[in-house]
Scaffold this motif. Structure first.
Motif, mmCIF file in Angstrom:
data_model
loop_
_atom_site.group_PDB
_atom_site.id
_atom_site.type_symbol
_atom_site.label_atom_id
_atom_site.label_comp_id
_atom_site.label_asym_id
_atom_site.label_seq_id
_atom_site.Cartn_x
_atom_site.Cartn_y
_atom_site.Cartn_z
ATOM 1 N N LEU A 217 0.831 -1.201 0.000
ATOM 2 C CA LEU A 217 0.000 0.000 0.000
ATOM 3 C C LEU A 217 0.872 1.260 0.000
ATOM 4 N N THR A 218 1.914 1.244 0.799
ATOM 5 C CA THR A 218 2.858 2.364 0.841
ATOM 6 C C THR A 218 3.498 2.554 -0.531
ATOM 7 N N LYS B 148 4.246 11.052 -0.651
ATOM 8 C CA LYS B 148 5.504 11.779 -0.508
ATOM 9 C C LYS B 148 5.310 13.297 -0.466
ATOM 10 N N GLU B 149 4.189 13.773 -0.959
ATOM 11 C CA GLU B 149 3.956 15.215 -0.928
ATOM 12 C C GLU B 149 3.953 15.755 0.507
ATOM 13 N N THR C 202 11.497 3.921 3.604
ATOM 14 C CA THR C 202 10.657 2.725 3.523
ATOM 15 C C THR C 202 10.708 2.240 2.078
ATOM 16 N N THR C 203 11.778 1.519 1.777
ATOM 17 C CA THR C 203 12.001 1.105 0.391
ATOM 18 C C THR C 203 11.943 -0.401 0.196
ATOM 19 N N LEU D 297 10.766 18.230 4.562
ATOM 20 C CA LEU D 297 10.172 17.325 3.580
ATOM 21 C C LEU D 297 11.096 17.253 2.363
ATOM 22 N N TYR D 298 12.095 16.397 2.450
ATOM 23 C CA TYR D 298 12.995 16.049 1.354
ATOM 24 C C TYR D 298 13.900 17.180 0.883
ATOM 25 N N ASP D 299 13.308 18.333 0.532
ATOM 26 C CA ASP D 299 14.132 19.434 0.026
ATOM 27 C C ASP D 299 13.663 20.805 0.498
ATOM 28 N N HIS D 300 12.717 20.807 1.444
ATOM 29 C CA HIS D 300 12.201 22.083 1.951
ATOM 30 C C HIS D 300 11.521 21.864 3.309
ATOM 31 N N TYR D 301 11.377 22.950 4.037
ATOM 32 C CA TYR D 301 10.661 22.910 5.310
ATOM 33 C C TYR D 301 9.194 23.227 5.077
ATOM 34 N N VAL D 302 8.338 22.667 5.939
ATOM 35 C CA VAL D 302 6.922 23.042 5.956
ATOM 36 C C VAL D 302 6.554 23.451 7.375
#
Length: 180
Positions: free
Chosen positions: A26-27, A35-36, A44-45, A161-166
């Motif tokens: 499911l993931t 991923k968004e 988790t690969t 989040l991968y390449d930026h902050y939220v």
């Protein structure tokens, strides 16, 4: 083992190792969608990553630190939810959740968040439940808003989040508010 029936088609259960394949599948099938807003997809690969997550979660549940549950809709695991953190000293639980992309739009997560809030405040006798969402994640933010949580504030650059902050918007509900 923890199993909590919400209604005739929806339940929450503590995942077992035998559920790892379904949760990983499911993931993986919802990876681009998830991923968004979720930071852990790159970690988790493989199936073993999900197995480790389940084992760790079961240990944390046994210690009263958290409760990660599989969301079961019409007999099939469709996502994960639960309490990412249970702060027994301050009597606060923090709800987290995600749903496979193809299961969106069925009201599942609102029912899950309502059931988790009821469980935290009535069964665990906690005083507060929080839900934190990325400020731009309007679908996720609509859940606590729909359930009557109070928007308490914003934590700036709360998550990488991968390449930026939220930023995170913090929602909360107190036991005496929920019981009304």
């Amino acid at each position: 083992m923890f199993v909590h029936r919400i209604d005739e088609e929806l339940a929450l259960k503590l995942p077992e190792l035998r559920d790892a394949e379904r949760i990983f599948e499911l993931t993986d099938s919802s990876r681009a969608y998830l991923k968004e807003w979720l930071p852990w997809l790159d970690f988790t690969t493989e199936l073993k990553d999900t197995q480790s997550f389940i084992q760790s979660g079961r240990g944390n549940y046994a210690e009263g630190k958290s409760l990660g549950v599989a969301i079961v809709f019409k007999g099939e695991i469709v996502g994960m939810g639960g309490f990412n953190d249970i702060d027994g000293s301050n009597k606060i639980a923090k709800i987290g959740y995600w749903l496979g992309e193809s299961y969106q739009g069925n009201g599942i997560m609102t029912r899950v968040a309502r059931a988790l809030t009821d469980y935290a405040l009535h069964e665990l006798k906690l005083n507060k439940v929080e839900i934190r969402c990325a400020s731009g994640n309007l679908k996720s933010r609509s859940i606590p808003e729909r359930l009557g949580f109070v928007q308490e504030g914003t934590i700036r650059q709360a998550e990488w989040l991968y390449d930026h902050y939220v930023d995170h918007v913090v929602y909360g509900v107190l036991a005496d508010e929920w019981n009304k």
